[in-house]
Design a protein around this motif. Structure first.
Motif, mmCIF file in Angstrom:
data_model
loop_
_atom_site.group_PDB
_atom_site.id
_atom_site.type_symbol
_atom_site.label_atom_id
_atom_site.label_comp_id
_atom_site.label_asym_id
_atom_site.label_seq_id
_atom_site.Cartn_x
_atom_site.Cartn_y
_atom_site.Cartn_z
ATOM 1 N N UNK A 110 44.002 16.929 -1.821
ATOM 2 C CA UNK A 110 43.172 17.190 -2.993
ATOM 3 C C UNK A 110 43.755 18.247 -3.908
ATOM 4 N N UNK A 111 43.392 18.126 -5.181
ATOM 5 C CA UNK A 111 43.735 19.130 -6.188
ATOM 6 C C UNK A 111 42.612 19.133 -7.216
ATOM 7 N N UNK A 112 42.167 20.308 -7.579
ATOM 8 C CA UNK A 112 41.048 20.383 -8.517
ATOM 9 C C UNK A 112 41.540 20.613 -9.942
ATOM 10 N N UNK A 121 49.195 4.365 1.924
ATOM 11 C CA UNK A 121 48.683 5.059 3.098
ATOM 12 C C UNK A 121 48.191 6.464 2.829
ATOM 13 N N UNK A 122 48.518 6.996 1.654
ATOM 14 C CA UNK A 122 48.104 8.365 1.359
ATOM 15 C C UNK A 122 47.683 8.470 -0.101
ATOM 16 N N UNK A 123 46.801 9.431 -0.346
ATOM 17 C CA UNK A 123 46.246 9.597 -1.684
ATOM 18 C C UNK A 123 46.032 11.078 -1.978
ATOM 19 N N UNK A 124 46.287 11.441 -3.209
ATOM 20 C CA UNK A 124 46.055 12.792 -3.704
ATOM 21 C C UNK A 124 44.946 12.685 -4.738
ATOM 22 N N UNK A 125 43.755 13.157 -4.384
ATOM 23 C CA UNK A 125 42.580 13.005 -5.241
ATOM 24 C C UNK A 125 42.441 14.204 -6.173
ATOM 25 N N UNK A 126 42.061 13.891 -7.427
ATOM 26 C CA UNK A 126 41.859 14.919 -8.447
ATOM 27 C C UNK A 126 40.445 14.792 -9.005
ATOM 28 N N UNK A 127 39.709 15.899 -8.960
ATOM 29 C CA UNK A 127 38.367 15.963 -9.538
ATOM 30 C C UNK A 127 38.039 17.437 -9.739
ATOM 31 N N UNK A 128 36.752 17.746 -9.961
ATOM 32 C CA UNK A 128 36.333 19.150 -10.032
ATOM 33 C C UNK A 128 36.321 19.713 -8.622
ATOM 34 N N UNK A 129 36.428 21.015 -8.486
ATOM 35 C CA UNK A 129 36.543 21.659 -7.176
ATOM 36 C C UNK A 129 35.393 21.298 -6.247
ATOM 37 N N UNK A 130 34.184 21.239 -6.767
ATOM 38 C CA UNK A 130 33.013 20.981 -5.924
ATOM 39 C C UNK A 130 32.935 19.536 -5.445
ATOM 40 N N UNK A 131 33.684 18.659 -6.047
ATOM 41 C CA UNK A 131 33.622 17.225 -5.771
ATOM 42 C C UNK A 131 34.698 16.773 -4.784
ATOM 43 N N UNK A 132 35.687 17.605 -4.546
ATOM 44 C CA UNK A 132 36.845 17.230 -3.736
ATOM 45 C C UNK A 132 36.462 16.920 -2.296
ATOM 46 N N UNK A 133 35.683 17.775 -1.653
ATOM 47 C CA UNK A 133 35.371 17.612 -0.231
ATOM 48 C C UNK A 133 34.667 16.290 0.048
#
Length: 162
Positions: free
Chosen positions: A135-137, A107-119
């Motif tokens: 999110x976390x960059x 039901x929940x997710x913590x996404x990791x990518x580059x800062x500009x890609x998070x949104x």
């Protein structure tokens, strides 16, 4: 700015988006930074499962496979890794996560990518299901990020209205 304002919270899954695997099979610095951030969050016990998502790069390597191998070498058990090699685009990654989330009741997710890609990634994940998304960059910056940030703005609105 959303991508720089990390809000890592406990989640059902950490989702790390892919990037370049070099022709010799090593990870690009950008991809390794994403994996290192995801590994840090996993070691903080913010999620019991890590999903790695990427496609077959022009360099000839499946990003998901290379990412999973990196995490396994760092001590993440293979059964705690979900490998997605069909995440050729951010939308495909979001769709693939949604399918996994439905099967595994995530039901929940913590996404990791580059800062500009998070949104944009957070938006696409929310479009695919009723998920709580955090999110976390990655701690990696380079001059190319300015180009990527400018490219991300129209991409966000394109996906928002499609």
């Amino acid at each position: 700015m959303d991508g720089l304002d990390d809000n890592p919270q406990p989640a059902d899954c950490i989702l790390i988006l892919g990037n370049t695997v070099n022709p010799n099979g090593t990870l690009s610095a950008r991809l390794q930074a994403r994996l290192d951030k995801g590994l840090e969050l996993y070691r903080q016990k913010l999620a019991p499962v890590v999903m790695v998502s990427g496609g077959l790069g022009k360099e000839g390597h499946y990003e998901g496979r290379a990412m999973a191998a990196y995490l396994e070498a760092a001590g993440v058990p293979a059964d705690a890794i979900i490998e997605d090699n069909l995440g050729n685009t951010t939308r495909a990654t979001a769709q693939n996560f949604a399918a996994v989330a439905q099967r595994q009741q995530l039901g929940s997710v913590l996404v990791v990518s580059q800062f500009y890609h998070i949104t944009r990634t957070k938006m696409l994940l929310k479009q695919q299901g009723n998920h709580q998304v955090y999110g976390a960059h990655a701690d990696y910056f380079e001059l190319r990020d300015m180009y990527s940030l400018l490219r991300e703005i129209p991409a966000y609105y394109r996906y928002a209205f499609n």
